[in-house]
Design a protein around this motif. Structure first.
Motif, short mmCIF file in Angstrom:
data_model
loop_
_atom_site.label_atom_id
_atom_site.label_comp_id
_atom_site.label_asym_id
_atom_site.label_seq_id
_atom_site.Cartn_x
_atom_site.Cartn_y
_atom_site.Cartn_z
N VAL A 286 -9.86 6.30 11.14
CA VAL A 286 -9.18 7.42 11.77
C VAL A 286 -8.41 8.15 10.67
O VAL A 286 -7.71 7.52 9.88
N ALA A 287 -8.55 9.44 10.60
CA ALA A 287 -7.83 10.20 9.57
C ALA A 287 -6.33 10.14 9.86
O ALA A 287 -5.91 10.17 11.01
N GLY A 288 -5.52 10.01 8.78
CA GLY A 288 -4.08 10.01 8.96
C GLY A 288 -3.47 8.63 9.04
O GLY A 288 -2.31 8.48 9.40
N SER A 289 -4.26 7.61 8.70
CA SER A 289 -3.71 6.25 8.75
C SER A 289 -3.95 5.55 7.41
O SER A 289 -5.01 5.71 6.81
N ALA A 290 -2.95 4.81 6.93
CA ALA A 290 -3.11 4.04 5.69
C ALA A 290 -2.33 2.75 5.83
O ALA A 290 -1.29 2.73 6.50
N VAL A 291 -2.81 1.68 5.22
CA VAL A 291 -2.12 0.40 5.32
C VAL A 291 -1.25 0.20 4.08
O VAL A 291 -1.72 0.30 2.96
N PHE A 292 0.02 -0.06 4.33
CA PHE A 292 0.98 -0.28 3.25
C PHE A 292 1.18 -1.78 3.04
O PHE A 292 1.44 -2.52 4.00
N ALA A 293 1.06 -2.24 1.80
CA ALA A 293 1.34 -3.64 1.49
C ALA A 293 2.78 -3.72 1.03
O ALA A 293 3.10 -3.40 -0.11
N GLY A 294 3.67 -4.09 1.92
CA GLY A 294 5.10 -4.10 1.64
C GLY A 294 5.65 -5.49 1.43
O GLY A 294 4.96 -6.49 1.62
N ILE A 295 6.93 -5.55 1.03
CA ILE A 295 7.63 -6.82 0.89
C ILE A 295 8.90 -6.73 1.73
O ILE A 295 9.67 -5.79 1.58
N GLN A 306 1.22 6.02 9.76
CA GLN A 306 0.43 7.04 10.45
C GLN A 306 1.02 8.42 10.21
O GLN A 306 2.23 8.60 10.31
N ALA A 307 0.16 9.37 9.88
CA ALA A 307 0.62 10.75 9.68
C ALA A 307 -0.20 11.67 10.56
O ALA A 307 -1.39 11.43 10.78
N LEU A 308 0.48 12.69 11.08
CA LEU A 308 -0.23 13.67 11.91
C LEU A 308 0.24 15.06 11.49
O LEU A 308 1.44 15.30 11.34
N SER A 374 -4.90 12.03 3.92
CA SER A 374 -5.96 11.73 4.87
C SER A 374 -5.87 12.65 6.09
O SER A 374 -6.88 13.20 6.54
N ALA A 375 -4.64 12.86 6.57
CA ALA A 375 -4.47 13.74 7.73
C ALA A 375 -4.81 15.19 7.37
O ALA A 375 -5.41 15.91 8.15
N ALA A 376 -4.42 15.58 6.14
CA ALA A 376 -4.62 16.97 5.73
C ALA A 376 -6.10 17.26 5.49
O ALA A 376 -6.56 18.38 5.71
N THR A 377 -6.85 16.27 4.99
CA THR A 377 -8.26 16.51 4.67
C THR A 377 -9.19 16.12 5.82
O THR A 377 -10.36 16.42 5.79
N GLY A 378 -8.63 15.41 6.79
CA GLY A 378 -9.46 14.96 7.91
C GLY A 378 -10.39 13.82 7.54
O GLY A 378 -11.30 13.48 8.29
#
Ligand code: TYD
Ligand code: MG
Length: 460
Positions: A286-295, A306-308, A374-378
């Motif tokens: 899905v465009a506009g989603s990315a997984v962050f590996a955080g601590i 998620q970005a829209l 990702s959201a901007a480019t679709g």
């Protein structure tokens, strides 16, 4: 007999003054000074006190013994369990679940054969019993009392032989010697002092529940944080089922450790693998989603960003952020436009960290940038890729700490690629990345944008 001295204490910061004033000199708050009667101790005592003994720095001391409560997430945040004769303050918004958590903790310890006393100043016996029944804890041998008078409570605690005493909440406790209402700084401080003294002399672990005020301070106020050994804050979004327990001070363990709980109708359930839960509802591609590996604390946690983007009406574009810093998003959008040529065309930008966790790490920059691009480019981010890295004002992707722990968690959850700062991927120090995880070094946000564009061309 010495005359009782009158002084004034600020309800907000605890500063003392000799004269009443409308505004506190310490913190600048208005109408916060209240009268306090300082009763001088009899002078004779000073002469008879035994002298203190000094010891060398080097020497053997026993490590603090621990009583494991049996709720893993809580024990970890405490640093391995409760320390006898120590004092823990559990703070949080009203209604967030403090009483529920502590009743569950009390029941777990009581079931393990320890003597546990639960003193409620806020709820009646019937209300606490009702909660216990709802949580399925009614048969746990917790000893319950509803009381607010510290004098009466102290008498009961002195020779109780209890392992744990819970006071719910410290703001309802009342000390006869202090001439102000419960919940005021003098009452809270005086009550906490008396209870702390008892915990040290009788050897029980004391847990004080404290409500937080709007601005995040524990009401009644800062003075309490200095008196106790550990401060745990219980937080979470009301609309979400997740609750985070965070150690913000710990004399017996690490701070910044978190425990993750899920709210259910039968109380708080431990979440041993937060990444899996936080990602459970993620839909790939899905465009506009990315997984962050955080601590979070000492623990790696994977989260979905998620970005829209939406074409708003004329005027200044809207930016709405949940779970991240709004100022940081504004900065990142400016960097993407100015340094990577990404055109947002005045669109409204909405950003959300799924699951209700609040992220404070700058390392999330790269994941947020990926979600926005990702959201901007679709074009969707690769479904099996995680992101982490801090983004600077010139668009450079900077190193972040604990890369190996983040990569390990990603591999554990089945991810096969990681986009990370180039200097970490190809640094002087060889990175021990898990087998089968592809490392994609990213030196600048423009690399990220061009990679998206390239993937768009390659797509059918
Ligand atoms: P409570 O523990 O009373 O909050 P606090 O002591 O911090 O003010 O919980 C608030 C309400 O939420 C209470 O009505 C019970 C409900 N609740 C659940 O139903 N399940 C849960 O897991 C928790 C934590 C709370
Ligand atoms: Mg409560």
């Amino acid at each position: 007999m010495a005359k009782a001295a009158v002084r004034f204490v600020c309800e907000s910061c605890g500063a003392a003054a000799l004269r009443w004033a409308g505004r506190c000199e310490g913190c600048g708050e208005w109408n916060t000074l209240v009268e306090e009667l300082a009763r001088p101790r009899p002078a004779a005592r000073r002469g008879t006190a035994p002298p203190i003994g000094f010891v060398p720095l080097a020497g053997e001391s026993e490590p603090a013994p621990r009583i494991a409560i049996g709720i893993g997430e809580l024990d970890r945040v405490l640093g391995g369990g409760l320390v006898p004769a120590s004092v823990v303050l559990v703070g949080g918004d009203p209604g967030i679940g403090k009483s529920t958590l502590l009743l569950q903790a009390a029941a777990a310890l009581a079931r393990a054969g320890r003597r546990v006393l639960y003193i409620s100043g806020e709820e009646s016996i019937e209300q606490v019993r009702l909660r216990a029944r709802r949580l399925g804890l009614a048969r746990a041998p917790v000893e319950l009392a509803a009381a607010i008078d510290i004098g009466v409570i102290a008498a009961a605690l002195e020779r109780s032989g209890a392992s744990l005493v819970v006071i719910d909440s410290i703001q309802t406790m009342w000390l006869e010697a202090v001439e102000s209402a419960p919940g005021t700084v003098n009452q809270v401080r005086g009550s906490a002092f008396e209870l702390t003294r008892l915990a040290k002399s009788a050897g029980f672990a004391l847990v004080l529940v404290g409500h937080m005020t709007k601005d995040g301070m524990i009401a009644g106020p800062r003075v309490l944080e200095h008196m106790v050994d550990s401060v745990l804050t219980f937080e979470g979004d009301r609309g979400h089922q997740f609750r985070i327990l965070r150690a913000t001070k710990n004399r017996f363990g690490a701070t910044d450790e978190i425990g993750v709980f899920e709210m259910t109708d039968r109380g708080l359930a431990e979440v041993a693998n937060p990444s899996a839960i936080f990602l459970a509802e993620r839909r790939g591609n899905v465009a506009g989603s990315a997984v962050f590996a955080g601590i979070e604390g000492t623990r790696p946690v994977l989260l979905e960003v998620q970005a829209l983007l939406a074409q708003g009406s004329a005027g200044a574009p809207r930016r709405a952020v949940i779970g991240w810093d709004g100022g940081r998003l504004a900065m990142l959008l400016a960097v993407l436009e100015a340094r990577a040529g990404l055109s947002l065309g005045g669109a409204d930008v909405y950003l959300n960290i799924a699951g209700g966790l609040r992220v404070g790490e700058p390392a999330a920059d790269l994941a947020v940038a990926a979600a926005v691009v990702s959201a901007a480019t679709g074009l969707a981010t690769p479904a099996d890729m995680v992101f982490f890295g801090e983004v600077g004002l010139s668009g450079e992707v900077r190193q972040v700490a604990q890369a190996e722990a983040r990569l390990k968690e990603a591999a554990k959850l089945g991810f096969t690629a990681a986009s990370l700062p180039r200097r970490v991927a190809r640094g002087a120090r060889p990175l021990s990345a898990p087998e089968g995880l592809e490392l994609v070094g990213t030196g600048h946000v423009s690399d990220l944008v061009s990679r998206f564009r390239a993937s768009g061309r390659a797509a059918p």
